[in-house]
Write an enzyme that holds these catalytic residues in place. Structure first.
Site, PDB file in Angstrom:
ATOM      1  N   ARG A 342      -4.896  25.794   5.955  1.00 52.49           N
ATOM      2  CA  ARG A 342      -6.346  26.209   6.091  1.00 52.49           C
ATOM      3  C   ARG A 342      -6.476  26.995   7.386  1.00 52.49           C
ATOM      4  O   ARG A 342      -5.742  26.892   8.285  1.00 52.49           O
ATOM      5  CB  ARG A 342      -6.601  24.618   6.545  1.00 52.49           C
ATOM      6  N   ARG A 357      -5.270  20.081  14.811  1.00 55.11           N
ATOM      7  CA  ARG A 357      -6.052  21.128  13.981  1.00 55.11           C
ATOM      8  C   ARG A 357      -5.033  22.228  13.847  1.00 55.11           C
ATOM      9  O   ARG A 357      -5.087  23.074  14.532  1.00 55.11           O
ATOM     10  CB  ARG A 357      -7.330  21.410  14.221  1.00 55.11           C
ATOM     11  N   GLU A 429      -9.422  11.548  12.825  1.00 54.05           N
ATOM     12  CA  GLU A 429      -9.016  11.384  11.614  1.00 54.05           C
ATOM     13  C   GLU A 429      -7.813  11.385  11.134  1.00 54.05           C
ATOM     14  O   GLU A 429      -7.250  12.589  11.480  1.00 54.05           O
ATOM     15  CB  GLU A 429     -10.121  12.020  10.825  1.00 54.05           C
ATOM     16  N   SER A 432      -8.291  10.234   4.303  1.00 55.20           N
ATOM     17  CA  SER A 432      -9.533   9.880   3.832  1.00 55.20           C
ATOM     18  C   SER A 432      -9.313   9.564   2.400  1.00 55.20           C
ATOM     19  O   SER A 432      -8.148   9.987   1.457  1.00 55.20           O
ATOM     20  CB  SER A 432     -10.732  11.347   3.681  1.00 55.20           C
ATOM     21  N   ARG A 482      -0.897  14.760  11.910  1.00 60.04           N
ATOM     22  CA  ARG A 482      -1.612  13.722  12.697  1.00 60.04           C
ATOM     23  C   ARG A 482      -1.010  12.374  12.750  1.00 60.04           C
ATOM     24  O   ARG A 482      -1.170  11.394  13.807  1.00 60.04           O
ATOM     25  CB  ARG A 482      -2.755  13.559  12.029  1.00 60.04           C
TER      26      ARG A 482
END
Length: 519
Positions: A342, A357, A429, A432, A482
């Site tokens: 990403r 990130r 986070e 999800s 994470r």
């Protein structure tokens, strides 16, 4: 501001571009297309009375009735087409407009409706004109004609063919323009989703409580450095910012997380996969991402139609592209391991420090294809699996029902999981789970054929039930960086060591504690 990043692999350059979000639907505005009509049918409607008299979508005038070779330089190559039900959009324009506003989408509904009406008008008026002209020529050719008159009619026929070529090109361009605009319309939204921005999201569940430390705590960045587990500096020299090397026990920890996660989800009926990590840009688009948008998160391969994947959701979604599944196969449940890439365009600040990130990471993604009426229950199943996994690791976390303005275009509803990261001093986070209903399947062309039953007597061609689009769902089972943040920061000890959680110990080769290296 767009973040300029490049990756060099064997002389191939991967450039950053920007990504837009994606949503879900009621039963979705992306309904089946009407059958396309051939030119022969349009000009001779009485020859096949069972077919519809007007196409919803027109690449309609390309037909065997008039055999014409179109010069290659005049061929308009259409983009891929989603099965969008424009009539439904038009009939439900108030609800669709409200959904676009609630999701903060930049889709232009009025333009879509205008293009749709133009398409219908061109089809109707031009087809009727061409039909009348053809009938006149055909009737004249039936009689006795002088050679000169017959030649004149032949010339008129040639002129008609040229007109058809032009009309074909105009309709293709208009159809492509309509598709381009309509594909920006997000999925419809579950009625229970809170309306508003991220701050309107609703807490579903809070699990556990923060650990109390009797000593000054460190964040994972410092822990990784002190324990010689992570090297950001060398990676920055080799690849640029937001890259990292995992070293020593951190490598074992990544492998343990992946193997433990896959073994857990396999016990719940998921089929393990590894996936391609470079895919065609059209597949990225069909899954609802914009690989060449202004601030895309997708790395594109320069000079090709390929991209690096940002999630295994994309290649897994493409496995059954353009296929009709047997109902008895559903649900299909996959657990896919992949590396993800990403650009993280626009990301900056202390919240992105260390592993939080990054441009490249490993992830296990769950993906389900199911019957439409079952997607809500599978959505609950997915978030339940995530909660079980994170609870068993002893994390303090919360699950959130995300507000409409924070949904990506494909998502009908999305639950986020945020875990407490004591070194960062906040929740972050880690996962999800999204129900995309038929938003993706209508773009990817994934259908199933219901089996005959007394409650569903409707039959299609050849006594078969008409096909329906499957619903797709995706959820992150383990995003490794994470998870490592949570493990290092929550399991740190006063002497600087890290205790390995009980579920991971069998996957760590007997290692129970990561201790500081002797200097």
């Amino acid at each position: 501001m767009s973040l300029q990043c490049c990756l060099g692999l064997g002389g191939t350059t991967f450039h950053t571009l920007k990504l837009t979000a994606i949503p879900s639907s009621y039963s979705s505005i992306f309904r089946p297309l009407s059958k396309t009509l051939t030119l022969d049918l349009l000009l001779h409607p009485h020859h096949s009375p069972r077919r519809p008299s007007l196409p919803l979508f027109a690449r309609a005038l390309s037909a065997p009735a008039i055999q014409t070779t179109i010069p290659e330089d005049k061929v308009v190559k259409p983009q891929w087409k989603a099965s969008i039900d424009f009539k439904w959009i038009r009939d439900n324009r108030v609800d669709v407009a409200a959904n676009i506003r609630n999701r903060h989408s930049n889709a232009d509904l009025e333009l879509v409706l205008q293009l749709y009406e133009r398409l219908l008008n061109v089809q109707k008026q031009e087809v009727e004109r061409l039909r009348a002209e053809r009938n006149v020529v055909a009737n004249k050719m039936k009689g006795k004609l002088e050679p000169s008159e017959r030649q004149k009619l032949i010339e008129e026929g040639k002129s008609l063919k040229e007109g058809l070529i032009t009309l074909e090109e105009d309709l293709v361009k208009l159809t492509d323009e309509l598709q381009q605009e309509a594909q920006r319309i997000p999925n419809m939204t579950h009625p229970d989703v809170p309306v508003g921005g991220e701050d309107c999201s609703v807490l579903r569940k809070m699990v556990g409580s923060p650990r109390e430390f009797g000593f000054p705590i460190k964040d994972h960045f410092q822990l990784g450095k002190d324990l010689d587990l992570i090297d950001f500096d060398a990676a920055a020299e080799v690849s640029g910012s937001k890259f990292y090397y995992l070293k020593n026990e951190a490598v074992l920890l990544e492998m343990a997380l992946v193997n433990w996660t896959i073994s857990e989800v396999m016990r719940r009926g998921f089929t393990p996969l590894t996936t391609p990590e470079i895919v065609r840009s059209s597949v990225v688009e069909k899954c609802g991402f914009q690989p060449r948008g202004e601030n895309t998160q997708v790395y594109s391969v320069e000079g090709s139609d390929q991209c690096l994947i940002g999630t295994a959701e994309i290649p897994v979604g493409g496995i059954h592209m353009d296929s009709i599944l047997t109902e008895s196969l559903l649900p299909l449940k996959y657990a896919a391991f992949s590396h993800c890439f990403r650009t993280e365009a626009g990301a900056a600040g202390a919240a992105t420090r260390g592993l939080y990130r990054v441009h490249q990471f490993s992830k296990v993604e769950m993906f389900i294809l199911c019957r439409p009426e079952e997607s809500d229950s599978y959505h609950e199943e997915l978030i339940g699996i995530e909660e079980d996994l994170f609870s068993s690791l002893g994390f303090h976390f919360k699950t959130i029902d995300m507000a409409s303005g924070d949904l990506g275009a494909p998502a009908y509803r999305k639950f986020d999981v945020e875990a407490w990261m004591p070194g960062l001093g906040r929740f972050g986070e880690i996962s999800s789970a999204s129900n995309c209903t038929d938003y993706q399947s209508r773009r990817l062309g994934i259908r199933y054929r219901p089996e005959a039953s007394s409650t569903n007597p409707k039959k299609g061609k050849g006594n078969l039930a008409p096909t329906q689009f499957v619903h797709t769902l995706n959820a992150t089972a383990c995003a490794v960086p994470r998870m490592i943040i949570c493990l290092l920061e929550n399991y740190q000890q006063e002497d600087g060591s890290i205790v390995i959680p009980e579920p991971l110990k069998p996957f760590m080769g007997g290692l129970e504690v990561i201790t500081p290296k002797s200097r």
